[in-house]
Design a protein around this motif. Structure first.
Motif, mmCIF file in Angstrom:
data_model
loop_
_atom_site.group_PDB
_atom_site.id
_atom_site.type_symbol
_atom_site.label_atom_id
_atom_site.label_comp_id
_atom_site.label_asym_id
_atom_site.label_seq_id
_atom_site.Cartn_x
_atom_site.Cartn_y
_atom_site.Cartn_z
ATOM 1 N N UNK A 279 0.832 -1.208 0.000
ATOM 2 C CA UNK A 279 0.000 0.000 0.000
ATOM 3 C C UNK A 279 0.862 1.252 0.000
ATOM 4 N N UNK A 280 1.911 1.246 0.803
ATOM 5 C CA UNK A 280 2.804 2.397 0.870
ATOM 6 C C UNK A 280 3.561 2.564 -0.440
ATOM 7 N N UNK A 281 4.004 1.443 -0.993
ATOM 8 C CA UNK A 281 4.759 1.467 -2.243
ATOM 9 C C UNK A 281 3.931 2.087 -3.365
ATOM 10 N N UNK A 282 2.671 1.628 -3.504
ATOM 11 C CA UNK A 282 1.800 2.130 -4.565
ATOM 12 C C UNK A 282 1.441 3.584 -4.322
ATOM 13 N N UNK A 283 1.222 3.932 -3.062
ATOM 14 C CA UNK A 283 0.853 5.313 -2.747
ATOM 15 C C UNK A 283 1.980 6.277 -3.100
ATOM 16 N N UNK A 284 3.216 5.861 -2.820
ATOM 17 C CA UNK A 284 4.352 6.757 -3.039
ATOM 18 C C UNK A 284 4.699 6.859 -4.519
ATOM 19 N N UNK A 285 4.454 5.823 -5.280
ATOM 20 C CA UNK A 285 4.805 5.699 -6.698
ATOM 21 C C UNK A 285 6.141 5.001 -6.832
ATOM 22 N N UNK A 286 6.176 3.928 -7.604
ATOM 23 C CA UNK A 286 7.407 3.124 -7.719
ATOM 24 C C UNK A 286 8.578 3.880 -8.314
ATOM 25 N N UNK A 287 8.331 4.896 -9.135
ATOM 26 C CA UNK A 287 9.416 5.548 -9.855
ATOM 27 C C UNK A 287 10.322 6.358 -8.939
ATOM 28 N N UNK A 288 9.846 6.646 -7.707
ATOM 29 C CA UNK A 288 10.713 7.323 -6.747
ATOM 30 C C UNK A 288 11.867 6.427 -6.306
ATOM 31 N N UNK A 289 11.763 5.119 -6.557
ATOM 32 C CA UNK A 289 12.751 4.176 -6.060
ATOM 33 C C UNK A 289 13.786 3.811 -7.122
ATOM 34 N N UNK A 290 13.646 4.328 -8.328
ATOM 35 C CA UNK A 290 14.432 3.814 -9.442
ATOM 36 C C UNK A 290 15.450 4.818 -9.961
ATOM 37 N N UNK A 291 16.440 4.284 -10.664
ATOM 38 C CA UNK A 291 17.408 5.109 -11.393
ATOM 39 C C UNK A 291 17.159 4.938 -12.884
ATOM 40 N N UNK A 292 17.537 5.935 -13.652
ATOM 41 C CA UNK A 292 17.360 5.870 -15.107
ATOM 42 C C UNK A 292 18.640 5.311 -15.725
ATOM 43 N N UNK A 293 18.609 4.015 -15.964
ATOM 44 C CA UNK A 293 19.782 3.313 -16.475
ATOM 45 C C UNK A 293 20.195 3.824 -17.853
ATOM 46 N N UNK A 294 19.232 4.070 -18.724
ATOM 47 C CA UNK A 294 19.525 4.527 -20.086
ATOM 48 C C UNK A 294 18.408 5.451 -20.553
ATOM 49 N N UNK A 295 18.714 6.226 -21.587
ATOM 50 C CA UNK A 295 17.767 7.182 -22.164
ATOM 51 C C UNK A 295 17.647 6.941 -23.660
ATOM 52 N N UNK A 296 16.417 6.932 -24.159
ATOM 53 C CA UNK A 296 16.166 6.970 -25.595
ATOM 54 C C UNK A 296 15.399 8.261 -25.861
ATOM 55 N N UNK A 297 16.063 9.218 -26.487
ATOM 56 C CA UNK A 297 15.477 10.514 -26.809
ATOM 57 C C UNK A 297 15.130 10.525 -28.295
ATOM 58 N N UNK A 298 13.889 10.894 -28.612
ATOM 59 C CA UNK A 298 13.417 10.890 -29.998
ATOM 60 C C UNK A 298 13.043 12.303 -30.410
ATOM 61 N N UNK A 299 13.594 12.777 -31.508
ATOM 62 C CA UNK A 299 13.219 14.097 -32.024
ATOM 63 C C UNK A 299 11.921 13.962 -32.812
ATOM 64 N N UNK A 300 10.911 14.698 -32.399
ATOM 65 C CA UNK A 300 9.605 14.640 -33.060
ATOM 66 C C UNK A 300 9.421 15.745 -34.088
ATOM 67 N N UNK A 301 10.379 16.660 -34.175
ATOM 68 C CA UNK A 301 10.282 17.759 -35.146
ATOM 69 C C UNK A 301 11.678 18.201 -35.538
ATOM 70 N N UNK A 302 11.777 18.827 -36.688
ATOM 71 C CA UNK A 302 12.986 19.555 -37.043
ATOM 72 C C UNK A 302 12.936 20.903 -36.334
ATOM 73 N N UNK A 303 14.079 21.529 -36.169
ATOM 74 C CA UNK A 303 14.144 22.825 -35.496
ATOM 75 C C UNK A 303 14.889 23.799 -36.394
ATOM 76 N N UNK A 304 14.288 24.950 -36.635
ATOM 77 C CA UNK A 304 14.884 25.931 -37.549
ATOM 78 C C UNK A 304 16.186 26.497 -36.998
#
Length: 433
Positions: A279-304
């Motif tokens: 109950x406490x885990x779900x209430x707090x949100x699991x993502x508070x306990x994690x690290x971001x091991x890797x990132x996938x960044x996607x460009x959705x637009x060109x930029x002038x």
């Protein structure tokens, strides 16, 4: 995250690993690569992945009957570029989904929810010290204090700022800029926070200027969300379970004047989740306990104009945080000094950039933060920049990761929608990053 997912015991996950290339592994199978690049005998790879030199291209199959090319951008951090990761229509679809979800100003302050969560978990001063002590030397360097999410809050702090704070609060009696555990325990953390609150901030020193929305990728989401997850699974060679338990997709919009000062996507997680009830885990949100091991960044637009992704110290021979600020030039400052960065990637619609935020430990699991993964978004001078971030979120402790997977599966089996956790808490998750 899937409803109805079956809980699995720890014994079923004894081979749980993360597929970051290990530099001491020889090739175990032939590798498809760009014939224009000569082969190297000293290639450093995991099966199917060759990363030994910047500029190397290899084939990856992310969707059926289509070959993508992945180019190595840097070795420190280990980063790759994948053109045509999404089609133009898919990019436009994600932008429309984000607009329908409703974009909000990207938070720039430490989340009250995060602070309340840590208080609820009774995270004490000793645990905070251990979380901040990246190099495990029993002392807090200035760089480690600057990484403290709540301390930095919305500002681009400098070493001078930290030393002035120490002096004002008498936190560093010997004036050496290093806090021992006893010195750290001798200062009330609230005094640190109040000092930063009183500090006047120039608008350009705010960590970022953007809008964002979170898109859930579980059951009932648009099919494009599942398709993106599948591509990330093929790209990273990680298990579906790890990807599906990671954070939802974040879509970000930068208008002219938008930027994001250089930062690390990840940080140390709360070290032990075994003491947390469901109950406490779900209430707090699991993502508070994690690290971001890797990132996938996607460009959705060109930029002038502007809007590049900047890795200011990529592939430097050595890393020294003090060298980021020299002769009044702060390499973390993407508003003014993006042109000084080592690696700058121009936004091209549909292209993905994939990098590791952590090194691997001796067991092939998540290790220390790769300091070279420091990156930011350059100032947008003309046009609008849209990106999507898919973070691969795991717990630094493998045992805690197994417990996390078991708890989340149990929560799904109980008939609750894990997506509800995401909707309620994701705006507050990792907002300091």
């Amino acid at each position: 995250m899937r409803r109805g997912a079956e809980a699995k015991t720890a014994s079923q996950h004894t081979c749980l690993t993360l597929a970051r290339p290990r530099l001491d592994q020889p090739p175990s199978q032939p590798i498809s690569s760009d014939p224009s690049l000569p082969p190297r005998d000293d290639a450093t790879v995991v099966p199917g992945m060759r990363v030994s030199e910047v500029g190397h291209k290899q084939e990856v199959e992310l969707v059926p009957n289509k070959i993508h090319f992945m180019k190595t951008l840097s070795l420190k951090p280990l980063a790759f570029e994948i053109p045509d990761f999404l089609s133009e229509d898919e990019c436009k679809l994600l932008i429309n989904l984000a607009k329908r979800e409703g974009l909000k100003k990207s938070p720039i302050q430490f989340s009250k929810e995060r602070a309340d969560s840590l208080e609820e978990l009774a995270v004490n001063q000793m645990e905070i010290f251990n979380i901040l002590d990246f190099n495990h030397d029993g002392q807090l360097q200035i760089i480690e204090m600057m990484s403290h999410e709540r301390l930095a809050k919305d500002q681009l702090l400098t070493p001078k700022d930290i030393m002035e704070m120490y002096s004002s609060l008498k936190a560093d009696p010997d004036g050496n800029g290093v806090l021992s555990l006893e010195e750290f325990k001798g200062v009330n953390m609230q005094d640190f926070y109040r000092y930063i609150d009183r500090k006047k901030t120039n608008k350009r020193e705010l960590v970022r200027n953007s809008q964002q929305a979170w898109l859930v990728q579980g059951k009932g989401a648009h099919p494009i969300m599942h398709s993106i997850q599948q591509r990330v699974i093929h790209l990273t060679r990680l298990s579906a379970e790890i990807i599906e338990l990671s954070e939802p997709l974040q879509v970000v919009r930068y208008d002219p004047g938008g930027y994001y000062h250089a930062h690390w996507d990840s940080g140390k997680a709360v070290p032990d989740i075994s003491r947390i009830s469901l109950e406490q885990f779900v209430h707090i949100s699991p993502y508070h306990f994690l690290s971001r091991y890797a990132t996938v960044l996607i460009y959705l637009s060109n930029v002038t104009g502007g809007g590049e992704t900047n890795f200011p110290i990529a592939d430097n021979r050595t890393y020294d945080y003090q060298s980021l600020i020299q002769n009044n030039i702060d390499l973390r400052d993407t508003y003014r000094h993006c042109d000084k960065g080592n690696l700058r990637i121009k936004p091209v619609q549909g292209t993905a950039v994939f990098w590791y935020n952590h090194l691997s430990d001796d067991e092939g699991w998540i290790g220390d933060i790769d300091q070279y993964s420091l990156h930011g978004g350059c100032l947008v001078t003309e046009g609008t920049k849209w990106i999507a971030n898919q973070w691969i979120s795991v717990h630094p402790n493998k045992r805690s990761q197994l417990l996390l997977q078991k708890v989340m599966a149990q929560h799904a089996n109980d008939g609750d929608q894990s997506e509800g956790i995401v909707d309620e808490y994701c705006p507050a998750v990792h907002e300091e990053l």
